[in-house]
Enzyme design. Structure first.
Site, short mmCIF file in Angstrom:
data_model
loop_
_atom_site.label_atom_id
_atom_site.label_comp_id
_atom_site.label_asym_id
_atom_site.label_seq_id
_atom_site.Cartn_x
_atom_site.Cartn_y
_atom_site.Cartn_z
N TRP A 58 19.80 36.81 16.72
CA TRP A 58 18.40 35.90 17.09
C TRP A 58 18.04 34.46 17.25
O TRP A 58 17.93 33.47 17.78
CB TRP A 58 17.02 35.83 16.34
CG TRP A 58 15.68 35.25 16.33
CD1 TRP A 58 14.81 36.27 16.97
CD2 TRP A 58 15.70 34.17 15.99
NE1 TRP A 58 13.87 34.84 16.62
CE2 TRP A 58 14.39 33.62 15.75
CE3 TRP A 58 16.00 33.26 14.44
CZ2 TRP A 58 13.27 32.93 15.20
CZ3 TRP A 58 15.15 32.78 14.43
CH2 TRP A 58 13.88 31.65 14.86
N HIS A 59 19.23 33.49 16.39
CA HIS A 59 19.68 32.15 16.57
C HIS A 59 20.14 32.03 17.54
O HIS A 59 19.92 30.90 18.38
CB HIS A 59 20.22 31.96 15.35
CG HIS A 59 19.68 31.77 13.87
ND1 HIS A 59 19.51 33.44 13.54
CD2 HIS A 59 18.94 31.01 13.40
CE1 HIS A 59 18.28 32.91 12.16
NE2 HIS A 59 18.26 31.61 11.70
N GLY A 60 20.82 32.76 18.04
CA GLY A 60 21.51 31.89 20.01
C GLY A 60 22.54 33.29 19.91
O GLY A 60 23.57 33.95 19.72
#
Length: 483
Positions: free
Chosen positions: A326-328
């Site tokens: 989700w973060h990258g």
């Protein structure tokens, strides 16, 4: 538009005055102003992507109305929910992950001796897309599960989705908490407004003083890691650890404070995570809105920790790997999530993941030796994992860690600006002292020691404001804009 910009300093008081001038006119007009102001706020970055927010808003609004029909057959309700999931995750997948998947598919074919040409997309990642898609998706899921009733007020729902304080960086609010606040009359509360200003001030300090200056040193060391000794690389990891915390929690503090100025209550997103005594406590205190989102909408539906050992292991790794992704769109984020799963799993299997539920050293000024050691170990493990989060790729991360444990680990750092870095480390200690003294308070960081003494109060406010003004010239892009 950034919170720490001149544009926002002009934008906020104008919207604030207009908003409260409308309090005796109409609640609908107030909400409409919020929608307009939020779209203007977002459009200052790139107005082309306003259509994306509007599309996501209308989609989940209409799906919610459909899910609320009592006569609707279960199979049609599932189809509507599936539509919401496909639309929201589809939007996120195309803009954020499409090129990542293409690159990895090409790499797999190349590994087996076949080279294929796949066309990547030249697209810009819309700011905050990971936040508002999760927010609208949770609304549809909650309506489907009949936890909440669907709203028929389109303006209120649009304000809920696009509310500018938390639009680009969270917290990721639940409809059950935030949406009802748009449907009831708000009255200006002086004390709530003052608390909001304090929260904004502390958030600006975190962002402009701590995060932006940590970024200068962290970027220098990470970008030239092959040139530095192990002790300097360790210092770079330390600076990035506070950069990411100051960046993200600072923005959350500003968002919560701004929301208070308009009579809204947003959930706490960070609760002094670097004072955690184990990784389980850290994840209860770090990015709370995202952690609880994955817990409620992924971990628990998969069975949580109720099943056997295999299910516990599977679900733990799944939620952390997805959280990392989700973060990258980079393997470094996925590995970062996997490392945290490895940290967390022994606590879960030994049933020790909920042993530190209270604030550390509650009612005391100093921790015990055991608590201090636990905090130091947890912080060190977290800092090690952050290296993967910051690194350009896996090779960079591994070489960086290898460089830390070089024979020069215990040497004096050979960073070119050692004197400035040393002075800034003192500032970080000051920052940690304030957070430690206020760790038992939800938001008002300075309550424990400032309100008791007028001199301390003025020293505190003067020092914070002076440092914000002094460091205002630093130009650093918000690290979480990639979300």
């Amino acid at each position: 538009m950034l919170f720490n910009s001149i544009d926002f300093a002009i934008f906020l008081p104008i919207v604030f005055i207009l908003y409260w001038l409308l309090k005796d006119k109409s609640l609908r007009l107030q909400n409409l102003l919020i929608v307009g102001a939020s779209y203007f706020f977002y459009g200052q970055w790139d107005y082309h992507f306003l259509g994306l927010i509007i599309f996501s808003t209308l989609t989940d609004y209409l799906i919610g109305l459909g899910l609320g029909k009592p006569q609707l057959k279960p199979i049609k309700r599932k189809a509507l929910l599936l539509s919401s999931i496909i639309v929201n995750l589809g939007i996120l997948g195309i803009f954020k992950y499409y090129n990542f998947f293409l690159e990895n598919i090409s790499a797999i074919f190349y590994f087996f001796g076949q080279e294929i040409q796949l066309s990547s997309l030249s697209i810009i990642l819309p700011v905050g897309i990971s936040f508002y898609t999760f927010q609208t998706l949770s609304y549809s899921i909650d309506v489907y599960k009949r936890k909440i009733q669907p709203t028929k007020n389109l303006i209120a729902f649009a304000a809920f989705v696009s509310f500018f304080p938390q639009l680009v960086a969270g917290p990721i609010e639940r409809a059950s908490h935030l949406l009802p606040q748009f449907n009831r009359q708000r009255k200006f509360n002086y004390y709530q407004g003052v608390d909001g200003l304090r929260q904004i001030l502390w958030g600006l300090f975190k962002k402009m003083v701590i995060a932006d200056n940590c970024a200068i040193y962290a970027n220098e060391i990470f970008n030239n890691s092959s040139n530095y000794s192990g002790s300097t690389l360790l210092l770079g990891a330390f600076f990035f650890t506070f950069q990411i915390y100051g960046d993200f929690s600072g923005y959350s503090d500003i968002a919560i404070g701004v929301a208070k100025l308009f009579g809204f209550d947003l959930m706490q997103n960070f609760a002094f995570p670097y004072f955690s005594r184990d990784i389980a406590e850290f994840w209860r205190r770090w990015h709370i809105s995202l952690s609880t989102w994955f817990r409620d909408y992924l971990y628990i539906p998969l069975g949580g920790s109720r099943g056997g050992t295999w299910m516990k292991v599977r679900n733990t790794f799944l939620i952390f790997l997805v959280s990392g992704f989700w973060h990258g769109a980079n393997w470094t984020f996925i590995i970062w999530g996997g490392i945290n799963a490895v940290y967390f799993l022994p606590l879960l299997l030994l049933k020790r993941n909920r042993q530190n539920l209270q604030v550390v050293a509650q009612g005391r000024y100093l921790p015990s030796a055991k608590e201090a050691l636990s905090i130091a170990v947890t912080f060190s493990l977290t800092m090690l994992a952050w290296i993967f989060f910051r690194a350009e790729n896996l090779n960079h991360a591994l070489s960086y860690i290898k460089g830390i444990f070089d024979t020069s680990l215990f040497s004096i750092p050979d960073f070119p600006n050692r004197r400035n870095a040393a002075l800034f480390l003192i500032l970080i200690v000051y920052f940690l002292l304030i957070e430690w003294l206020g760790r038992e308070n939800k938001y008002a960081i300075e309550k424990l020691f400032v309100r008791r003494n007028r001199i301390l109060r003025w020293i505190y406010y003067y020092s914070i404001i002076y440092m914000i003004v002094f460091f205002a010239g630093q130009e650093q892009e918000f690290i979480y804009f990639q979300f």
